[in-house]
Design a protein around this motif. Structure first.
Motif, PDB file in Angstrom:
ATOM      1  N   LYS A 192       0.861  -1.177   0.000  1.00  0.00           N
ATOM      2  CA  LYS A 192       0.000   0.000   0.000  1.00  0.00           C
ATOM      3  C   LYS A 192       0.898   1.227   0.000  1.00  0.00           C
ATOM      4  O   LYS A 192       1.978   1.236   0.597  1.00  0.00           O
ATOM      5  N   MET A 193       0.484   2.229  -0.728  1.00  0.00           N
ATOM      6  CA  MET A 193       1.155   3.515  -0.726  1.00  0.00           C
ATOM      7  C   MET A 193       0.343   4.432   0.185  1.00  0.00           C
ATOM      8  O   MET A 193      -0.819   4.725  -0.084  1.00  0.00           O
ATOM      9  N   VAL A 222       5.733   3.329   1.453  1.00  0.00           N
ATOM     10  CA  VAL A 222       5.313   2.036   0.942  1.00  0.00           C
ATOM     11  C   VAL A 222       5.370   1.018   2.073  1.00  0.00           C
ATOM     12  O   VAL A 222       6.368   0.916   2.787  1.00  0.00           O
ATOM     13  N   VAL A 223       4.269   0.275   2.220  1.00  0.00           N
ATOM     14  CA  VAL A 223       4.162  -0.742   3.262  1.00  0.00           C
ATOM     15  C   VAL A 223       3.897  -2.095   2.616  1.00  0.00           C
ATOM     16  O   VAL A 223       3.067  -2.204   1.710  1.00  0.00           O
ATOM     17  N   ASP A 224       4.640  -3.124   3.056  1.00  0.00           N
ATOM     18  CA  ASP A 224       4.354  -4.499   2.665  1.00  0.00           C
ATOM     19  C   ASP A 224       3.161  -4.955   3.492  1.00  0.00           C
ATOM     20  O   ASP A 224       3.267  -5.115   4.715  1.00  0.00           O
ATOM     21  N   THR A 225       2.008  -5.130   2.861  1.00  0.00           N
ATOM     22  CA  THR A 225       0.788  -5.397   3.633  1.00  0.00           C
ATOM     23  C   THR A 225       0.754  -6.789   4.251  1.00  0.00           C
ATOM     24  O   THR A 225      -0.001  -7.032   5.190  1.00  0.00           O
ATOM     25  N   GLN A 226       1.587  -7.704   3.758  1.00  0.00           N
ATOM     26  CA  GLN A 226       1.626  -9.029   4.366  1.00  0.00           C
ATOM     27  C   GLN A 226       2.230  -8.972   5.765  1.00  0.00           C
ATOM     28  O   GLN A 226       1.757  -9.623   6.688  1.00  0.00           O
ATOM     29  N   SER A 227       3.287  -8.199   5.910  1.00  0.00           N
ATOM     30  CA  SER A 227       3.969  -8.095   7.202  1.00  0.00           C
ATOM     31  C   SER A 227       3.624  -6.811   7.938  1.00  0.00           C
ATOM     32  O   SER A 227       3.987  -6.644   9.102  1.00  0.00           O
ATOM     33  N   LEU A 252       3.589   2.963 -11.886  1.00  0.00           N
ATOM     34  CA  LEU A 252       2.539   3.584 -11.086  1.00  0.00           C
ATOM     35  C   LEU A 252       3.090   4.875 -10.515  1.00  0.00           C
ATOM     36  O   LEU A 252       4.135   4.865  -9.852  1.00  0.00           O
ATOM     37  N   VAL A 253       2.418   5.991 -10.780  1.00  0.00           N
ATOM     38  CA  VAL A 253       2.871   7.286 -10.279  1.00  0.00           C
ATOM     39  C   VAL A 253       1.834   7.801  -9.280  1.00  0.00           C
ATOM     40  O   VAL A 253       0.627   7.772  -9.542  1.00  0.00           O
ATOM     41  N   PHE A 254       2.322   8.299  -8.147  1.00  0.00           N
ATOM     42  CA  PHE A 254       1.454   8.735  -7.062  1.00  0.00           C
ATOM     43  C   PHE A 254       1.534  10.243  -6.917  1.00  0.00           C
ATOM     44  O   PHE A 254       2.624  10.830  -6.885  1.00  0.00           O
TER      45      PHE A 254
END
Length: 405
Positions: free
Chosen positions: A246-247, A345-350, A323-325
């Protein structure tokens, strides 16, 4: 008084010698409408969004254009053509459905042009003149050697969003189902996202190198705080495999007690720099569901992410390369009215934060290109951009964004 027919054009001097005018739109229908005036340049482009006059921006910088009054079925604008800058040479008056339905529900509509003493021209139309349009360019006043008037009536099936793209010269190709009325902007129920992050840390004084990976798992030992224009590999930070991220986008009001309504967006490009899809407050989910927006934050208050955009990388369409934010101020507030803007940026699994970019300089602008994520083979990389731009919605940033792909 001159009665105009659809498509008719004539010199303004045939109607009046005045340059201070009033335009009034009056609709009779069961639906509600939004009314706006676009101040365009010679190329029929909204190159200065300060001349987009609507319910959230009721006047231009020197009051040459003003929205005097409006309700659900009428609006009145005042114009001072002699005071307009040379960069504004076309005024287009637009009506948009506010909510469901289309222009076929319109019983009657008319636009009335007046000078200080009397009505000088009128153009009338009805719902039977349209098919499934949700927005129409009713009429325009434009300069071609001299000021002229045209009764237009051109429709757009996708509503105000399509009009914005039309005048911004964008290439966004979205289906009618993706479009949504821009007003009212209400909070939207968020999609399921990871828990809110802890408060923002104090930024490092120097670049932190990529972490040493632990040998057994996929959780990084530390995150990276990016500098402007710096690129890192997100995939290498999660050896077990980066599947979903997720951004998070965030900001705070610079002045205590003041709300700042900004909008985070994501533009998906293919390898040829063509827009595949745009995720924003008017279109919260991609066609295949792999990109989802959490919804609109109207204040910027509170710790942590104000808006999040979740991406399923493993299911993302193979033609999506970048992907541009971005962040935009739909209400026209400047970035100087905020502080602590960031993206992460977050790794949503962890639920581990992988990388973060804190924006320390903003300025007197209404848009910001924050960062991009790029696919290189099986690897995903993130680059901090931090480039200021003008534009009240993401559609006005597309041309400039392409310079960073």
């Amino acid at each position: 008084m001159k009665t105009l027919t659809r498509g008719q054009k004539l010199r303004l001097a045939e109607l009046t010698s005045a340059t201070q005018l009033q335009v009034r739109l009056e609709f009779k229908a069961g639906q509600s409408f939004d009314f706006s005036c676009f101040g365009l340049d010679d190329g029929a482009t909204l190159s200065d969004d300060r001349y987009f006059i609507f319910y959230n921006q009721k006047q231009s910088p020197q009051h040459e254009l003003q929205l005097l009054s409006f309700d659900a079925r009428s609006a009145a604008f005042s114009l001072n053509l002699a005071q307009l800058p040379s960069t504004v040479r076309r005024l287009v008056f637009v009506a948009t459905i506010d909510g469901n339905g289309d222009m076929r529900g319109l019983e009657t509509g008319k636009i009335i042009l007046s000078d200080s003493s009397s009505v000088v021209a009128e153009f009338s139309f009805a719902g039977s003149d349209f098919i499934s349009e949700k927005a129409i360019m009713v009429a325009e006043i434009y300069f071609k050697g001299e000021w002229r008037v045209a009764a237009n009536g051109q429709g757009f099936k996708e509503g105000l969003s399509a009009v914005l793209r039309h005048f911004g010269g964008q290439e966004v190709e979205e289906s009618p189902q993706q479009q949504s009325a821009l007003k009212p902007k209400m909070p939207v129920a968020p999609v399921a996202v990871a828990p809110s992050p802890p408060p923002r840390p104090v930024p490092p004084t120097a670049y932190t190198p990529p972490p040493v990976q632990n040998s057994g798992g996929g959780v990084p030992l530390s995150k990276i705080s990016l500098q402007k224009n710096q690129t890192i590999s997100l995939s290498k930070m999660v050896p077990a495999g980066l599947r979903r991220i997720k951004m998070g986008l965030g900001w705070d009001p610079a002045a205590q007690g003041r709300s700042v309504d900004l909008d985070g967006s994501c533009i998906a490009f293919d390898a040829n720099k063509k827009v595949v899809e745009t995720i924003w407050f008017g279109h919260l989910q991609s066609r295949d569901g792999t990109i989802q927006h959490s919804g609109d934050n109207l204040t910027g208050d509170g710790a942590g992410d104000d808006e999040t955009i979740s991406i399923e990388l493993e299911r993302l369409a193979p033609n999506i390369q970048t992907l541009v934010f971005t962040i935009n101020s739909f209400t026209g507030q400047k970035f100087s009215a905020l502080k602590n803007a960031f993206c992460r940026v977050v790794d949503t699994q962890s639920n581990q934060e992988l990388a973060r970019y804190d924006l320390w300089q903003s300025g007197n602008v209404t848009g910001m290109i924050m960062a991009k994520i790029t696919r290189e083979g099986n690897e995903w990389k993130m680059t901090a951009i931090g480039e200021p731009a003008g534009g009240i919605t993401v559609h006005f940033l597309v041309k400039k964004v392409k310079n960073f792909i």
